[in-house]
Scaffold this motif. Sequence first.
Motif, short mmCIF file in Angstrom:
data_model
loop_
_atom_site.label_atom_id
_atom_site.label_comp_id
_atom_site.label_asym_id
_atom_site.label_seq_id
_atom_site.Cartn_x
_atom_site.Cartn_y
_atom_site.Cartn_z
N VAL A 142 -29.58 65.19 108.34
CA VAL A 142 -29.50 66.25 109.34
C VAL A 142 -29.74 67.60 108.67
O VAL A 142 -29.35 67.83 107.53
CB VAL A 142 -28.12 66.30 110.05
CG1 VAL A 142 -27.88 65.05 110.86
CG2 VAL A 142 -27.00 66.53 109.08
N THR A 143 -30.42 68.46 109.40
CA THR A 143 -30.53 69.86 108.99
C THR A 143 -29.52 70.62 109.81
O THR A 143 -29.56 70.58 111.04
CB THR A 143 -31.94 70.40 109.28
OG1 THR A 143 -32.90 69.51 108.74
CG2 THR A 143 -32.14 71.76 108.68
N CYS B 298 -33.86 71.42 113.92
CA CYS B 298 -35.27 71.02 113.86
C CYS B 298 -36.21 72.20 114.12
O CYS B 298 -37.42 72.05 114.02
CB CYS B 298 -35.54 69.89 114.84
SG CYS B 298 -35.27 70.33 116.57
N ARG C 119 -25.33 69.00 119.29
CA ARG C 119 -25.01 69.84 118.14
C ARG C 119 -24.23 71.06 118.62
O ARG C 119 -24.28 71.41 119.79
CB ARG C 119 -26.30 70.32 117.44
CG ARG C 119 -27.15 69.21 116.86
CD ARG C 119 -26.48 68.57 115.67
NE ARG C 119 -27.37 67.63 115.03
CZ ARG C 119 -28.24 67.96 114.07
NH1 ARG C 119 -28.34 69.20 113.65
NH2 ARG C 119 -29.00 67.04 113.53
N LYS D 272 -28.91 58.52 107.07
CA LYS D 272 -29.12 59.57 108.07
C LYS D 272 -29.36 60.91 107.38
O LYS D 272 -28.85 61.15 106.29
CB LYS D 272 -27.89 59.67 108.99
CG LYS D 272 -28.11 60.58 110.19
CD LYS D 272 -26.97 60.47 111.18
CE LYS D 272 -27.25 61.33 112.40
NZ LYS D 272 -26.19 61.22 113.42
N TRP E 164 -36.80 62.99 107.80
CA TRP E 164 -37.22 63.58 109.08
C TRP E 164 -36.61 64.97 109.16
O TRP E 164 -35.41 65.15 108.96
CB TRP E 164 -36.72 62.71 110.22
CG TRP E 164 -37.17 63.15 111.59
CD1 TRP E 164 -38.28 62.73 112.24
CD2 TRP E 164 -36.50 64.06 112.48
NE1 TRP E 164 -38.35 63.33 113.48
CE2 TRP E 164 -37.28 64.14 113.66
CE3 TRP E 164 -35.33 64.82 112.41
CZ2 TRP E 164 -36.91 64.94 114.74
CZ3 TRP E 164 -34.96 65.62 113.48
CH2 TRP E 164 -35.77 65.67 114.64
N ILE E 165 -37.44 65.97 109.45
CA ILE E 165 -36.95 67.35 109.59
C ILE E 165 -37.07 67.80 111.04
O ILE E 165 -36.17 68.41 111.59
CB ILE E 165 -37.74 68.32 108.67
CG1 ILE E 165 -37.59 67.91 107.20
CG2 ILE E 165 -37.30 69.76 108.87
CD1 ILE E 165 -36.22 68.07 106.61
N ALA E 166 -38.21 67.51 111.65
CA ALA E 166 -38.49 67.89 113.04
C ALA E 166 -39.46 66.84 113.58
O ALA E 166 -39.98 66.02 112.82
CB ALA E 166 -39.10 69.29 113.07
N PRO E 167 -39.72 66.85 114.90
CA PRO E 167 -40.59 65.81 115.47
C PRO E 167 -41.98 65.75 114.84
O PRO E 167 -42.65 64.73 114.91
CB PRO E 167 -40.69 66.21 116.94
CG PRO E 167 -39.45 66.97 117.22
CD PRO E 167 -39.14 67.71 115.95
N PRO F 218 -36.37 60.27 114.27
CA PRO F 218 -35.40 61.37 114.27
C PRO F 218 -34.13 61.08 113.49
O PRO F 218 -33.52 60.03 113.64
CB PRO F 218 -35.08 61.54 115.76
CG PRO F 218 -36.32 61.09 116.45
CD PRO F 218 -36.87 59.98 115.61
N LEU F 219 -33.78 62.01 112.60
CA LEU F 219 -32.55 61.99 111.80
C LEU F 219 -32.46 60.81 110.85
O LEU F 219 -31.38 60.46 110.39
CB LEU F 219 -31.31 62.04 112.71
CG LEU F 219 -31.26 63.18 113.73
CD1 LEU F 219 -29.98 63.12 114.54
CD2 LEU F 219 -31.39 64.54 113.06
#
Lengths: 222, 93
Positions: free
Chosen positions: A174-175, B64, B13, A172, A102-105, A89-90
């Motif tokens: 992040v979206t 996400c 967040r 790192k 990493w975008i999502a799990p 993650p991240l």
Amino acid sequence: MSDAIVEKTEVAAPVLIQVMNQVPAAGPRGESPLHHADLASVARQGNQQGGVTLQEVAFLGHLVIRGSIENSDFMSGAEKALGVALPGPLQSGQQGDVSVRWIAPDEWLVIVPGAEAFAMERALRDAMSGHVAVVNVSGGQTVINLSGANAREVLMKSTGYDVHDNNFPVGKVVTTTFAKSQAVIRRTGEQSWELVIRRSFADYLWLWLQDASKEFGLVVRT
Amino acid sequence: MFDIYCPHCQEHREEEEFHASGEAHIARPLDPDNCTDKEWAEYIYFRKNPRGIHHELWVHAAGCRKFFNITRDTQTYEIKETYKVGQQPTVTE
């Protein structure tokens, strides 16, 4: 959304997927989402020194890969094809000119030089098995590199996310929200960030970044 | 503004990144063709709307893009916990 998940177990027949090279080396003329802004002229005529440097990195190969981290064939196959493990993650990973975010799990964004996208897509398909997906989204987004002594201040004006060193170390990703749109923000160095933005928002975000960078002295590079 | 912990991104967040999607733990009838009209109507239309502890489904729309659940007090707006879909809440009253 239901908590009751009904799973059907079926032996799937081999699926033949039509893959095509979406970033051709020759043939149709490609135009980046910022083609109309004529950044080559802006770079020539504008400042040569300043606190913020912006550079569009166009025509890269963007591949979205999806699968479960519990599927070891998927995880090891992706690592074999990419040369770097899928990050948690991240986090992001880099191996030569292959980078993975990493975008999502269950989702990662891989960026490779445009000419290598087709080969990488096929390598990923060959190496991974199970319930996985590889989609070439090169035409849908573009990359802008933001760097310089005041780059962080431009980010602070643009996103609500905490971009302080304590919260946003190098590597790192992040979206998050960016201006009135969204971006995938990755820290690539002490004073450099990479923004992956949607094609349809590229013009808006470019104008936003130009305006936000003006007070620090904007240098545009091509 | 809420400061919401996304159990998938594993950090807090801003609320701006999220979107609320109503009450959590609403199970779709497993056999819609053979359930009663009452069961179907309750699945489609009827919600608890409690005063106090409420379990809600939220989506990290600008992050996400995953769904997860929040236990929230509708009186104080306090978020008690966040947990993944498929898990059960630890705060129930």
